[in-house]
Structures are given as structure tokens and as C-alpha cells.
Motif scaffolding. Sequence first.
Motif, PDB file in Angstrom:
ATOM      1  N   UNK A 209       7.070  17.383   1.152  1.00 48.29           N
ATOM      2  CA  UNK A 209       8.693  17.184   0.792  1.00 48.29           C
ATOM      3  C   UNK A 209       8.755  15.691   0.923  1.00 48.29           C
ATOM      4  N   UNK A 210       8.243  14.758   1.171  1.00 44.56           N
ATOM      5  CA  UNK A 210       8.560  13.347   1.159  1.00 44.56           C
ATOM      6  C   UNK A 210       7.431  12.553   0.194  1.00 44.56           C
ATOM      7  N   UNK A 211       6.405  12.046   0.540  1.00 45.55           N
ATOM      8  CA  UNK A 211       5.498  11.307  -0.118  1.00 45.55           C
ATOM      9  C   UNK A 211       3.962  11.768   0.110  1.00 45.55           C
ATOM     10  N   UNK A 212       3.320  11.762  -0.654  1.00 45.10           N
ATOM     11  CA  UNK A 212       2.031  12.277  -0.725  1.00 45.10           C
ATOM     12  C   UNK A 212       1.071  11.205  -0.430  1.00 45.10           C
ATOM     13  N   UNK A 213      -0.375  11.416  -0.218  1.00 46.86           N
ATOM     14  CA  UNK A 213      -1.295  10.437   0.153  1.00 46.86           C
ATOM     15  C   UNK A 213      -1.311   9.177  -0.720  1.00 46.86           C
ATOM     16  N   UNK A 214      -1.446   9.323  -2.184  1.00 51.08           N
ATOM     17  CA  UNK A 214      -1.664   8.438  -3.083  1.00 51.08           C
ATOM     18  C   UNK A 214      -0.464   7.586  -3.186  1.00 51.08           C
ATOM     19  N   UNK A 215       0.773   8.395  -3.272  1.00 53.89           N
ATOM     20  CA  UNK A 215       1.876   7.562  -3.242  1.00 53.89           C
ATOM     21  C   UNK A 215       2.314   6.602  -1.923  1.00 53.89           C
ATOM     22  N   UNK A 216       1.868   7.003  -0.637  1.00 57.63           N
ATOM     23  CA  UNK A 216       1.919   6.395   0.472  1.00 57.63           C
ATOM     24  C   UNK A 216       0.994   5.234   0.407  1.00 57.63           C
ATOM     25  N   UNK A 217      -0.243   5.470   0.241  1.00 51.60           N
ATOM     26  CA  UNK A 217      -1.307   4.231  -0.038  1.00 51.60           C
ATOM     27  C   UNK A 217      -0.571   3.310  -0.976  1.00 51.60           C
ATOM     28  N   UNK A 218      -0.163   3.781  -2.222  1.00 45.00           N
ATOM     29  CA  UNK A 218       0.612   2.558  -3.161  1.00 45.00           C
ATOM     30  C   UNK A 218       1.495   1.701  -2.774  1.00 45.00           C
ATOM     31  N   UNK A 219       2.439   2.466  -1.804  1.00 44.47           N
ATOM     32  CA  UNK A 219       3.597   1.783  -1.454  1.00 44.47           C
ATOM     33  C   UNK A 219       3.173   1.019  -0.060  1.00 44.47           C
ATOM     34  N   UNK A 220       2.146   1.073   0.650  1.00 43.20           N
ATOM     35  CA  UNK A 220       1.748   0.486   1.757  1.00 43.20           C
ATOM     36  C   UNK A 220       0.989  -0.759   1.270  1.00 43.20           C
ATOM     37  N   UNK A 221       0.167  -0.273   0.053  1.00 43.34           N
ATOM     38  CA  UNK A 221      -0.237  -1.636  -0.577  1.00 43.34           C
ATOM     39  C   UNK A 221       0.681  -2.706  -1.221  1.00 43.34           C
ATOM     40  N   UNK A 222       1.568  -2.172  -1.797  1.00 44.67           N
ATOM     41  CA  UNK A 222       2.441  -3.081  -2.462  1.00 44.67           C
ATOM     42  C   UNK A 222       3.328  -3.776  -1.349  1.00 44.67           C
ATOM     43  N   UNK A 223       3.411  -3.240  -0.222  1.00 45.25           N
ATOM     44  CA  UNK A 223       4.087  -3.908   0.872  1.00 45.25           C
ATOM     45  C   UNK A 223       3.257  -4.976   1.491  1.00 45.25           C
ATOM     46  N   UNK A 224       1.749  -4.649   1.685  1.00 41.78           N
ATOM     47  CA  UNK A 224       0.999  -5.597   2.164  1.00 41.78           C
ATOM     48  C   UNK A 224       0.724  -6.882   1.131  1.00 41.78           C
ATOM     49  N   UNK A 225       0.757  -6.741  -0.071  1.00 43.01           N
ATOM     50  CA  UNK A 225       0.900  -7.769  -1.027  1.00 43.01           C
ATOM     51  C   UNK A 225       2.070  -8.526  -0.991  1.00 43.01           C
ATOM     52  N   UNK A 226       3.371  -8.071  -0.371  1.00 45.38           N
ATOM     53  CA  UNK A 226       4.369  -8.853  -0.178  1.00 45.38           C
ATOM     54  C   UNK A 226       4.470  -9.470   1.107  1.00 45.38           C
ATOM     55  N   UNK A 227       3.564  -9.293   2.053  1.00 49.38           N
ATOM     56  CA  UNK A 227       3.430  -9.875   3.267  1.00 49.38           C
ATOM     57  C   UNK A 227       3.738  -9.054   4.431  1.00 49.38           C
ATOM     58  N   UNK A 228       3.901  -7.691   4.122  1.00 50.99           N
ATOM     59  CA  UNK A 228       4.571  -6.665   5.194  1.00 50.99           C
ATOM     60  C   UNK A 228       3.469  -5.959   5.822  1.00 50.99           C
ATOM     61  N   UNK A 229       3.396  -5.996   7.056  1.00 50.86           N
ATOM     62  CA  UNK A 229       2.169  -5.116   7.624  1.00 50.86           C
ATOM     63  C   UNK A 229       2.722  -3.633   7.601  1.00 50.86           C
ATOM     64  N   UNK A 230       1.776  -2.730   7.664  1.00 52.33           N
ATOM     65  CA  UNK A 230       1.905  -1.272   7.693  1.00 52.33           C
ATOM     66  C   UNK A 230       2.184  -0.393   8.882  1.00 52.33           C
ATOM     67  N   UNK A 231       2.886   0.614   8.781  1.00 49.34           N
ATOM     68  CA  UNK A 231       3.297   1.723   9.724  1.00 49.34           C
ATOM     69  C   UNK A 231       3.586   2.939   9.102  1.00 49.34           C
TER      70      UNK A 231
END
Length: 403
Positions: A209-231
Motif C-alpha cells: 500500500x506504500x512502496x515496494x522493495x525495488x522502489x524503496x531501494x531506488x529511492x534510498x540509492x538516489x538519496x545516498x547519491x545526493x548525500x543523504x543517509x538511509x532509514x
Amino acid sequence: MSDGESTLITGIGELVTNDGAPDDGKPGAFAAMNDAALVIAEGKVAWTGPAARAPAADMVVDAAGRAVLPGFADSHAHLVFAGERSEEFAARMAGRPYRAGGILVTVEATRAASDAALRANLLRLVTEMLRQGTTTFECKSGYGLTVPDEARGLKLAAEVTPEVTYLGAHVVPPEFAADPAGYVDLVCGPMLDACAPAARWVDVFCEDGAFGADEAAAILAAGRAAGLAARVHANQLGPGPGVRVAAEAGAASADHCTFLTDDDVDALVSAPVVATLLPGAEFGTRQPFPDARRLIDAGATVALATDCNPGSSFTSSMPFCIALAVREMRMTTEEAVWSATAGGARALRRTDIGHLGPGARADLILLDAPSHAYLAYRPGVPQVAAVWQAGRLVAGTTVSNAA
Ligand SMILES: [Zn+2]
């Protein structure tokens, strides 16, 4: 007190320092000493030890046998929003099941609110937290879900805390209902560009109902590339890939952890990822509580946080979460207090807070009680007598005398 002055807090019945060394040799286990004293200088803890051996200081506070512990570190909170959902809560308590879609009610109210209204609500909650002993807190966006509304939420959050989290991936907004992939592209692209400068963290609600595994991984990877650490919001409503995604992304924390497989527990221990438990959400949605004992016994690092938000957990009270953790999740009083202080610090990858050894930031709570156990022993009772943040008295009162 000016910055140049030192303060001695003496007559401390129990001083919780979290400066112990457990069996595995890792520093920072729960530790406490009786009949103790502590000196604050230049915003930091300068000395701790037996009251009988306390050094002189410019000001003296008599704790009169009461307990002192590190300020709470609330590593998971959604504080930038407008509106409230008490009717939804009352209906749920009357038997209606919780659905993630309730978030959209708050999104609509938040988009419609002025900056001034959002800031006023935020400051009210921050004051509430401080009075209850929370000296560090994380704050997420996630109720804007447009580029300008998410950027605005993070700018407001950055006014009150350095622990700012970009949660554009909270839920897919209605205007993208037919094109969820298009929303993920927005979250990873223009929205991230607008939000990253104000944020330290990127978060995603990885759930049916929110975001699946592939979508979540892509979002965290994009965030990391922008200098953000993941949670990651993981495994709250049912079993799912959230914990695995968090471990693979090198996230600091997987939050909720209510429905875990043995593989999930292994992943949290070996990654390692802090398991942040949010019992206010289970309380507010009448769901089963996470199995803290299983996590602790497996060797996971457990943090406690409020998940303060207007839908599923509208509490800002770390003492309430400690009481729930002890009563409902079978944590000991020591474990619960550690998880609400040092555990939260680890979930935020902070070493300057969550403990009261010399050199730590002087964030501390004077309880109106002789020991930390009273936080669970007397649930619902205001017991925070005074709060210091970086050495400054920011809530409550003390009687202090010039030495
Ligand atoms: Zn949350």
C-alpha cells in the motif's frame, strides 16, 4: 548560567551514564551510579563520580536524592503537519481497521496550511517534547508530497533540529494514483534536488500500500547519491521486504520491526541496522507490539522512539513509550531507558548524546523520582523536574545556589 560558568549537580540518588562496558566489549551499555554528582562546563559533561568527591563549581544544584539520566533521543517523529485525526482514532478504537490511506487526510490539511500555521504546530510539539525530557529529536517531511510542499516541510524541520529526514516516499499522493512509477521518479529526481540541501536523512515507507522493495531501494540509492543517509519504515503492518532493503542500503535504522522473520532478525544483527521500535503506533492502532525480547536476545541494537504523528501515534512522550516497552514488550527498565537514550543516539549515528560520560553533550533530565525505574513504575505521571540541553536549563526548575 553563562557559557563560562560551571554547574555542579550533586546529591544525585541515581545517575544513569550509559557508560558501561558489556560482555561483548562494546562501550556504552546501561550503567548507573548511586550517591553521585556531575559537573557541566561549556555545554558538556566535565566530570562524573561520587558526590563525596565532587569538585567545586560556580553554581550548585542539589538533586536531593533524585535521579539524573541522559536526555531522550527520539529518533522517529513526523512533526510538520496540519490538522488532527481524533475522529479516525475514535472510530478505529470502535473497531474499524487501520489503513495507510489515512495519511492522505493529513496531506490535504498540510498542503492547505500556511507556513505560520505549520511552524506554530511544530513549535508546540517541540516544546511538549522538551518538557518531557526529549533533548534530541528527528523530524520527517512526508505530508506535502509535492516538490514545494516537501521542501517547505524540511525547511521548517531544519529550524528546530539537525536530524531532518526527507520522506517524500511516505505514500503515493492521489494525483499519481494511476502512475506510481511517475511519483517514484519525482521523489528520486526534482523533489530530491529541492529537498536534499535541508536534510540529513532519506526515509521510505516500505510496505504493502506504500512502496515496494525495488522502489524503496531506488529511492534510498538516489538519496545516498545526493548525500543523504538511509532509514526505513519497515515491517509495520505485516511481513515484507523493508528490513532486507534497509540492511542492503546500509541504513542506520529500520523502524517499526513489528512483523519479522528469523532472516530479518539476522539481517538487523549482522548489517548492523538499529531496530527502532515505536510502541505508540501499536498502542494507537491496537496492533500486536514488536517482540523486543527476541531482538535483544539475538544481539540487535534496539532504539525506542515515539513515531509522533497525527494518525497512528499522536504522542510526543518518551516516558510513555518506555512504560509500554517495559509492560508490553518485556524490556527491562534498564533496557527501555537505554533504548530511549543511547539506542536513539545510535539510530541517529550520534556519539555526543545518549550517555553522560565526560565529554558528552550536557543533555540531561532531573527526574522527580529516585530511579529510572519510576518512568515505567508510575506511567502517565509527569516526573521530569528539569531538563538541560547542551548545558542550559531549558525546561522545569531547579534550586541552584552560587557556590
Ligand atoms: Zn513513522
